[in-house]
Structures are given as structure tokens and as C-alpha cells.
Design a protein around this motif. Structure first.
Motif, mmCIF file in Angstrom:
data_model
loop_
_atom_site.group_PDB
_atom_site.id
_atom_site.type_symbol
_atom_site.label_atom_id
_atom_site.label_comp_id
_atom_site.label_asym_id
_atom_site.label_seq_id
_atom_site.Cartn_x
_atom_site.Cartn_y
_atom_site.Cartn_z
ATOM 1 N N LEU A 65 0.970 -1.209 0.039
ATOM 2 C CA LEU A 65 -0.089 0.046 -0.075
ATOM 3 C C LEU A 65 0.669 1.161 0.227
ATOM 4 O O LEU A 65 0.523 2.232 -0.805
ATOM 5 N N TYR A 66 1.752 1.190 0.931
ATOM 6 C CA TYR A 66 2.725 2.428 0.886
ATOM 7 C C TYR A 66 3.733 2.646 -0.273
ATOM 8 O O TYR A 66 4.006 3.580 -0.706
ATOM 9 N N GLU A 67 4.153 1.730 -0.763
ATOM 10 C CA GLU A 67 5.095 1.280 -1.789
ATOM 11 C C GLU A 67 4.045 2.086 -3.236
ATOM 12 O O GLU A 67 4.628 2.868 -3.958
ATOM 13 N N TYR A 68 3.077 1.424 -3.110
ATOM 14 C CA TYR A 68 2.067 2.031 -4.521
ATOM 15 C C TYR A 68 1.993 3.300 -4.401
ATOM 16 O O TYR A 68 2.083 4.093 -4.915
ATOM 17 N N SER A 69 1.422 3.710 -3.077
ATOM 18 C CA SER A 69 1.031 5.079 -2.978
ATOM 19 C C SER A 69 2.317 6.170 -3.015
ATOM 20 O O SER A 69 2.179 7.283 -3.429
ATOM 21 N N SER A 70 3.641 5.670 -2.565
ATOM 22 C CA SER A 70 4.650 6.713 -2.740
ATOM 23 C C SER A 70 5.088 6.883 -4.236
ATOM 24 O O SER A 70 5.605 7.785 -4.753
ATOM 25 N N VAL A 76 -6.362 -0.429 -6.530
ATOM 26 C CA VAL A 76 -7.420 -1.141 -6.474
ATOM 27 C C VAL A 76 -7.146 -2.447 -5.256
ATOM 28 O O VAL A 76 -6.285 -3.070 -5.613
ATOM 29 N N ALA A 77 -8.004 -2.400 -4.345
ATOM 30 C CA ALA A 77 -7.688 -3.371 -3.153
ATOM 31 C C ALA A 77 -9.044 -4.075 -2.921
ATOM 32 O O ALA A 77 -10.247 -3.327 -2.980
ATOM 33 N N THR A 78 -9.064 -5.142 -2.372
ATOM 34 C CA THR A 78 -10.087 -5.791 -1.625
ATOM 35 C C THR A 78 -10.568 -5.029 -0.462
ATOM 36 O O THR A 78 -9.743 -4.643 0.439
ATOM 37 N N TRP A 79 -11.855 -4.818 -0.138
ATOM 38 C CA TRP A 79 -12.271 -4.153 0.930
ATOM 39 C C TRP A 79 -12.094 -4.985 2.197
ATOM 40 O O TRP A 79 -12.165 -6.144 2.231
ATOM 41 N N THR A 80 -11.263 -4.674 2.939
ATOM 42 C CA THR A 80 -10.866 -5.350 4.479
ATOM 43 C C THR A 80 -11.063 -4.023 5.525
ATOM 44 O O THR A 80 -11.028 -3.019 5.305
ATOM 45 N N LYS A 81 -11.227 -4.735 6.562
ATOM 46 C CA LYS A 81 -11.500 -3.827 7.685
ATOM 47 C C LYS A 81 -10.304 -2.924 7.903
ATOM 48 O O LYS A 81 -10.518 -1.711 8.423
ATOM 49 N N GLU A 82 -9.198 -3.243 7.798
ATOM 50 C CA GLU A 82 -8.047 -2.234 7.782
ATOM 51 C C GLU A 82 -7.880 -1.433 6.542
ATOM 52 O O GLU A 82 -7.843 -0.437 6.935
ATOM 53 N N LEU A 83 -8.187 -1.936 5.555
ATOM 54 C CA LEU A 83 -7.983 -1.234 4.318
ATOM 55 C C LEU A 83 -8.892 0.056 4.160
ATOM 56 O O LEU A 83 -8.848 1.012 3.722
ATOM 57 N N CYS A 84 -10.191 -0.470 4.894
ATOM 58 C CA CYS A 84 -11.294 0.780 4.811
ATOM 59 C C CYS A 84 -11.047 1.886 5.298
ATOM 60 O O CYS A 84 -11.504 2.939 4.932
ATOM 61 N N HIS A 85 -9.945 1.902 6.294
ATOM 62 C CA HIS A 85 -9.228 3.291 6.893
ATOM 63 C C HIS A 85 -8.615 4.267 5.877
ATOM 64 O O HIS A 85 -8.623 5.387 6.021
ATOM 65 N N TYR A 86 -8.071 3.573 4.612
ATOM 66 C CA TYR A 86 -7.456 4.378 3.482
ATOM 67 C C TYR A 86 -8.464 4.673 2.547
ATOM 68 O O TYR A 86 -8.134 4.811 1.365
ATOM 69 N N LYS A 87 -9.905 4.388 2.575
ATOM 70 C CA LYS A 87 -10.806 4.643 1.526
ATOM 71 C C LYS A 87 -10.675 5.783 0.792
ATOM 72 O O LYS A 87 -11.260 5.809 -0.530
ATOM 73 N N ASP A 88 -10.308 7.003 1.282
ATOM 74 C CA ASP A 88 -10.136 8.225 0.602
ATOM 75 C C ASP A 88 -8.832 8.004 -0.414
ATOM 76 O O ASP A 88 -8.830 8.976 -1.376
ATOM 77 N N PHE A 89 -7.948 7.123 -0.344
ATOM 78 C CA PHE A 89 -6.751 6.934 -1.117
ATOM 79 C C PHE A 89 -6.762 5.775 -2.029
ATOM 80 O O PHE A 89 -6.039 5.508 -2.807
ATOM 81 N N LEU A 90 -7.936 4.906 -2.024
ATOM 82 C CA LEU A 90 -7.895 3.654 -2.763
ATOM 83 C C LEU A 90 -9.182 3.366 -3.205
ATOM 84 O O LEU A 90 -10.080 4.132 -2.947
ATOM 85 N N TYR A 91 -9.254 2.613 -4.210
ATOM 86 C CA TYR A 91 -10.627 2.070 -5.065
ATOM 87 C C TYR A 91 -10.703 0.832 -4.348
ATOM 88 O O TYR A 91 -9.886 -0.190 -4.550
ATOM 89 N N LEU A 92 -11.944 0.702 -3.432
ATOM 90 C CA LEU A 92 -12.036 -0.524 -2.818
ATOM 91 C C LEU A 92 -13.260 -1.337 -3.388
ATOM 92 O O LEU A 92 -14.347 -0.786 -3.873
ATOM 93 N N ALA A 93 -13.194 -2.719 -3.291
ATOM 94 C CA ALA A 93 -14.227 -3.522 -4.100
ATOM 95 C C ALA A 93 -14.340 -4.593 -3.158
ATOM 96 O O ALA A 93 -13.743 -5.101 -2.434
ATOM 97 N N ASP A 94 -15.867 -5.105 -3.015
ATOM 98 C CA ASP A 94 -16.167 -6.054 -2.350
ATOM 99 C C ASP A 94 -16.516 -7.372 -3.124
ATOM 100 O O ASP A 94 -16.326 -8.555 -2.668
ATOM 101 N N THR A 95 -16.661 -7.232 -4.185
ATOM 102 C CA THR A 95 -16.867 -8.398 -5.382
ATOM 103 C C THR A 95 -16.033 -8.424 -6.476
ATOM 104 O O THR A 95 -15.396 -7.400 -6.834
#
Length: 115
Positions: A65-70, A76-95
Motif C-alpha cells: 500500500l505504501y510502496e504503491y502510494s509513494s 485497487v484493493a479488496t475491501w478489508t477492515k484495515e484497508l477501509c481506513h484508507y478509503k479516500d486513497f484507494l479504490y475498494l471493492a467487495d466483489t
């Protein structure tokens, strides 16, 4: 066909090797040291974090996450409890369908940023 670049060792899972061998557009780089990762990331349009959803991945805060961001790459990431904290910086998906749609959205964003 769109080229897909995979970074990381696949030795632990021979199923991936068998699957990847079927496709000519998939390039597997294997392990790349952190001081050289920017060379590859500079050539990537969209980065993905395709986690399986389970109790472990719900708590994982992935280094990628940090390597890609930098590198300034849309992620684009699978929605997880941890990654939802970064939802403003990621494209999250459930399916799977959402994941593919989010990849399209990220590609559009990246192309707009280049213009």
C-alpha cells in the motif's frame, strides 16, 4: 491484451505458476529489492491488492500500500477492515465485478492525471 506485472515470489504456491503460464500477457518479476522497486512501479498504470477476505487479511496493513502510494499509482484493493481506513486513497471493492470496475476507474483516473 493488457500486460499484467506480478511482483513477488511465487515459490510458495505452484497453483499460481500453473495459472500464469497459460497467459502470454502476464510477466512475473519475482522478488525485487525495495531500493529497486521504483524502476518497475514507474511503468505501472494501476496497482492491485487482491486479498482473499478472511480474519487475517482483515487485520493486515500491507507494505505494498505504501510502496504503491509513494509511486503515485492508483490502487485497487479488496475491501478489508484495515484497508477501509484508507478509503479516500484507494479504490475498494467487495466483489469480483466491483474489483474489475474499480480497475477501470483507476485507469481512467491515471490517464486523466497524465493529460
Amino acid at each position: 491484451m493488457i500486460p499484467i506485472v506480478c511482483i513477488g515470489e511465487l515459490n510458495r504456491n505452484n497453483d499460481f505458476k500453473k495459472i500464469f503460464q497459460k497467459f502470454t500477457n502476464i510477466v512475473v518479476h519475482g522478488f525485487i529489492p525495495h531500493d529497486k522497486i521504483s524502476i518497475v512501479l514507474n511503468k505501472i498504470d494501476v496497482a492491485i491488492i487482491p486479498f482473499l477476505r478472511n480474519e487475517i487479511t482483515d487485520l493486515v496493513n500491507p507494505l505494498k500500500l505504501y510502496e504503491y502510494s509513494s509511486a503515485g499509482i492508483p490502487i485497487v484493493a479488496t475491501w478489508t477492515k484495515e484497508l477501509c481506513h484508507y478509503k479516500d486513497f484507494l479504490y475498494l471493492a467487495d466483489t469480483k465485478e466491483q474489483f474489475l470496475l474499480q480497475i477501470q476507474n483507476a485507469i481512467i483516473e491515471n490517464n486523466e492525471d497524465m493529460n
